[in-house]
Scaffold this active site. Structure first.
Site, PDB file in Angstrom:
ATOM      1  N   ASP A   1       0.819  -1.210   0.000  1.00 22.04           N
ATOM      2  CA  ASP A   1       0.000   0.000   0.000  1.00 22.04           C
ATOM      3  C   ASP A   1       0.859   1.270   0.000  1.00 22.04           C
ATOM      4  OD1 ASP A   1      -2.460   1.352  -0.019  1.00 22.04           O
ATOM      5  OD2 ASP A   1      -3.315   0.014   1.484  1.00 22.04           O
TER       6      ASP A   1
ATOM      7  N   TRP B   1      -2.564   3.542  -5.967  1.00 25.72           N
ATOM      8  CA  TRP B   1      -3.812   4.312  -6.156  1.00 25.72           C
ATOM      9  C   TRP B   1      -3.863   5.153  -7.426  1.00 25.72           C
ATOM     10  CZ3 TRP B   1      -2.521   7.275  -1.127  1.00 25.72           C
ATOM     11  CH2 TRP B   1      -2.423   6.391  -0.054  1.00 25.72           C
ATOM     12  N   GLY B   2      -2.895   5.016  -8.321  1.00 23.86           N
ATOM     13  CA  GLY B   2      -2.913   5.839  -9.526  1.00 23.86           C
ATOM     14  C   GLY B   2      -2.401   7.246  -9.325  1.00 23.86           C
TER      15      GLY B   2
ATOM     16  N   ASP C   1      -9.638   4.035  -3.706  1.00 22.78           N
ATOM     17  CA  ASP C   1     -10.424   2.888  -3.263  1.00 22.78           C
ATOM     18  C   ASP C   1     -11.809   2.852  -3.904  1.00 22.78           C
ATOM     19  OD1 ASP C   1      -8.277   2.480  -1.643  1.00 22.78           O
ATOM     20  OD2 ASP C   1      -9.373   2.603   0.246  1.00 22.78           O
TER      21      ASP C   1
END
Length: 549
Positions: free
Chosen positions: A149, A197-198, A219
Site C-alpha cells: 500500500d 492508487w494511480g 479505493d
C-alpha cells in the site's frame, strides 16, 4: 491462475518478479472488515472459500489487509503480528491456509506506517526502510503474495493526513522498486501487487516493471458511481497490460449489499474483461453474502474470460454518451473476441451494433455469457436488449478483422477558430501527432473547424478524437469525481451531442483517442464541426481529430 517466477521469458521485465500468467484471484479482508482483521475472521473465510466451492473456481489467495501488525517491531527489528488479534502467529496462520490448498497473502506498505482507519494515535508498522528484512520475514512465514500500500508516503509527520495524493517525492516508483527487488532476493515466489492508487505520472510505464499487478485508482466504494469512475480510469492502460502485468481495479464489492443484482453482474463482468484481479471483498459465508452474489462470483464462464491465457485487456471501442452505453472489445484465445455492451443508464434499451466497428467482419455464432446460451448467428449487425445498468458479455468467433482501406482526413485542433477562454499550447512529442493542443475549454469557449470532409457519401462518420484528460479523481473519488471531461460536438449547425472523455493516460501530455459516430455530414470538404464544453467543468484538452470518410 498459473503462477511462475520468471525473469527471462518475458523480456520487458526489470527484475525477477513473480508473475501470475493470468490475473490473481482470492479473498481480502478490507471491504467487509476494514482494518480490523483477526485470526478467527481470516480462518473462517479461508475455510469458506473451500466450503462454497470458490477455491475450485480459482479464488485461492487469502489476505488479511491492514490492521494485522504490532505497533512495534521486535527487539531485532523484525515486523511482527499483533498477538491479541493473531494469538497463533503468522507462520501458523500460513500453515492453516496452505493446509486448505490455498495461498497466504500478506499486506504491508511503502510508507513508514501502514494504512489505518483513523487519523492518529494508531501507527502500525509498514516496510519503508525495512524492505529486505521484511521480504525475508514474509518468506519465512510462508507468504505467497504481498499487497503493498501507499500510506504515510516517505514521511513521519503525523500532522499530515496518512493519505497524501500530492507527495513531495520526485519518483514514487523508488519505494515500490525497493520492495520488488527485496522480494526477488528471497528463496520463495511471492506475487507483488502494487497499491499506489494511480497517484502521479507514468504509472503504466514503471509499475509493470516491478509488480505483477498495480492499482490504478483510489479505493472502490459501495456505490454505482464508483464503478463508472474506475472503469473510466482503466481505459488508457490497455497499452501497458498483457500476460503477467495487469491493472488492479480494486477489491470486488459484489455481495456487500450496495449494488443491485444487475449492477453486481455489470461490476464483475467489467472487472473480468479488463483483466483485473478478481478479489472477493464480501464474507465467504452463505449466511452473510446473498446467494445471488455468490452465484455471480462462482460463474465459471465469466471467470474464464478473466483467466484467458491471452491476458488481453478489453478496450473501449465506442462510447455513446447521450444514449448511455459503451462498447468494449478484446481478443480471447481460440480466435474469438469478447464484447462487453455496458448500459450505464437507469433505463432499459435496445441497441444495434455494427459488428464491423468492433473488428468482426464475417458471420458467425454468438454466445451470451451471462445467459450461458447461444443467441444464434449474425451477419454484420446485432441487436442487443439491455436492462438498466446491465452489461452484456458476448463471445464471437473472429474469422476476419476490419481494416480501414482509406486514410482518414486529420484536423489539428490549433487549425480551428478559437473562441472564448480556449487557447493553443505547444507540447511537442507529448501530444503527437500534431505537437500542439487547445486547452482551457471552459463554458462559452469553442473551436470551430471548416472545410471538413464528408467523403463521397456524407451522412454518419466515424470520428477519432485525440484528446488529453488526466483529471484523475483521487481526493474527489470520495465525493463526485468521475475521471471524465466532456465535449459537445455539432456538425453543420445541428443539435450538439455530448461525449464523456475518460482518462487518457500518462500525464497531461499523453494523448488518448476516443472513437465516436456523428451524423449530419454533407458530401465533400464542405462541413463545419464545432467543439464546445457543455457545462461548468472544463472540457478535455483537444489535440485533433480524424474523420474516416
Amino acid at each position: 491462475m498459473i503462477t511462475v517466477g520468471v525473469a527471462l521469458s518475458l523480456p520487458w521485465l526489470a527484475t525477477a518478479v513473480t508473475r501470475t500468467l493470468t490475473p490473481p484471484m482470492g479473498w481480502n479482508s478490507y471491504n467487509y472488515y476494514n482494518c480490523y482483521p483477526n485470526e478467527t475472521i481470516i480462518k473462517s473465510n479461508a475455510w469458506g472459500l473451500v466450503e462454497l466451492g470458490l477455491s475450485t473456481v480459482g479464488y485461492n489467495i487469502v489476505t488479511p489487509d491492514c490492521g494485522w501488525p504490532s505497533k512495534n517491531r521486535t527487539a531485532d527489528g523484525q515486523i511482527t503480528w499483533n498477538p491479541e488479534l493473531f494469538p497463533s502467529g503468522f507462520p501458523a496462520l500460513g500453515e492453516y491456509i496452505h493446509g486448505l490448498g490455498l495461498k497466504f497473502g500478506l499486506y504491508s506498505g511503502a510508507g513508514v506506517w501502514e494504512c489505518t482507519p483513523d487519523n492518529g494515535e494508531w501507527y502500525l508498522q509498514a516496510s519503508l526502510g525495512h524492505e529486505v528484512e521484511d521480504a525475508h520475514t514474509f518468506a519465512t512465514w510462508g507468504g505467497d503474495a504481498l499487497k503493498y500500500d501507499n500510506c504515510w508516503a516517505n514521511k513521519i509527520d503525523t500532522t499530515i493526513r496518512f493519505v497524501d495524493y500530492n507527495p513531495s517525492e520526485r519518483d514514487p516508483s523508488v519505494r515500490f522498486a525497493a520492495m520488488s527487488d527485496a522480494l526477488s532476493s528471497v528463496n520463495r515466489s511471492i506475487i507483488f501487487s502494487i497499491c499506489q492508487w494511480g497517484v502521479g505520472q507514468d504509472l503504466g510505464v514503471w509499475a509493470p516493471k516491478y509488480g505483477n499487478t498495480w492499482r490504478i485508482s483510489n479505493d472502490i466504494q459501495d456505490n454505482w458511481k464508483s464503478i463508472w469512475r474506475i472503469v473510466n480510469q482503466a481505459v488508457p492502460y490497455v497499452k501497458h497490460t498483457g500476460v503477467g502485468k495487469y491493472i488492479d481495479m480494486d477489491i470486488l464489492t459484489v455481495g456487500l449489499g450496495a449494488l443491485s443484482y444487475e449492477e453486481e453482474r455489470f461490476h464483475f463482468g467489467m472487472w473480468a474483461i479488463s483483466k483485473s484481479p478478481l478479489v472477493i471483498g464480501a464474507p465467504a459465508n452463505s449466511s452473510l453474502t446473498p446467494a445471488g452474489s455468490l452465484a455471480i462470483l462462482l460463474n465459471k464462464d465469466v471467470v474464464a474470460l478473466n483467466q484467458d491465457r491471452l491476458g488481453e485487456q478489453a478496450q473501449l471501442i465506442r462510447r455513446y454518451t447521450e444514449e448511455g452505453y459503451d462498447i468494449f472489445a478484446g481478443n480471447i484465445s481460440g480466435s474469438r473476441k469478447v464484447i462487453g455492451v455496458a448500459n450505464w443508464s437507469n433505463s432499459s434499451k435496445s441497441v444495434d451494433i455494427d459488428l464491423q466497428l468492433v473488428g468482426v467482419q464475417k458471420s458467425g455464432n454468438i454466445q451470451d455469457v451471462w445467459a450461458a446460451k447461444s443467441i444464434g448467428p449474425y451477419e454484420g449487425a446485432l441487436k442487443v436488449d439491455l436492462e438498466g445498468h446491465e452489461a452484456k458479455l458476448l463471445i464471437l468467433p473472429v474469422s476476419a478483422q476490419l481494416t480501414y482501406n482509406v486514410e482518414p482526413s486529420y484536423y489539428s485542433a490549433v487549425t480551428g477558430i478559437l473562441q472564448g477562454d480556449v487557447k493553443s499550447v505547444n507540447c511537442g512529442d507529448g501530444c503527437l501527432p500534431t505537437g500542439s493542443k487547445v486547452t482551457n475549454m471552459t463554458i462559452g469557449s469553442s473551436v470551430t473547424f471548416g472545410n471538413v470532409s464528408g467523403g463521397v457519401l456524407g451522412g454518419t462518420k466515424l470520428i477519432g478524437i485525440d484528446y488529453i484528460n488526466y483529471d484523475v479523481a483521487l481526493a474527489s473519488a470520495w465525493t463526485n469525481g468521475t475521471n471524465t471531461r466532456n465535449f459537445t460536438l455539432s456538425v453543420n449547425g445541428r443539435e450538439p451531442r455530448r461525449w464523456s472523455f475518460p482518462i487518457s493516460g500518462g500525464d497531461w501530455y499523453e494523448t488518448g483517442r476516443l472513437d465516436v459516430l456523428a451524423d449530419g455530414f454533407y458530401v465533400g470538404p464542405v462541413n463545419e464541426l464545432r467543439v464546445e464544453a457543455p457545462g461548468l467543468d472544463p472540457g478535455a484538452d483537444l489535440v485533433g481529430f480524424a474523420v474516416y470518410t
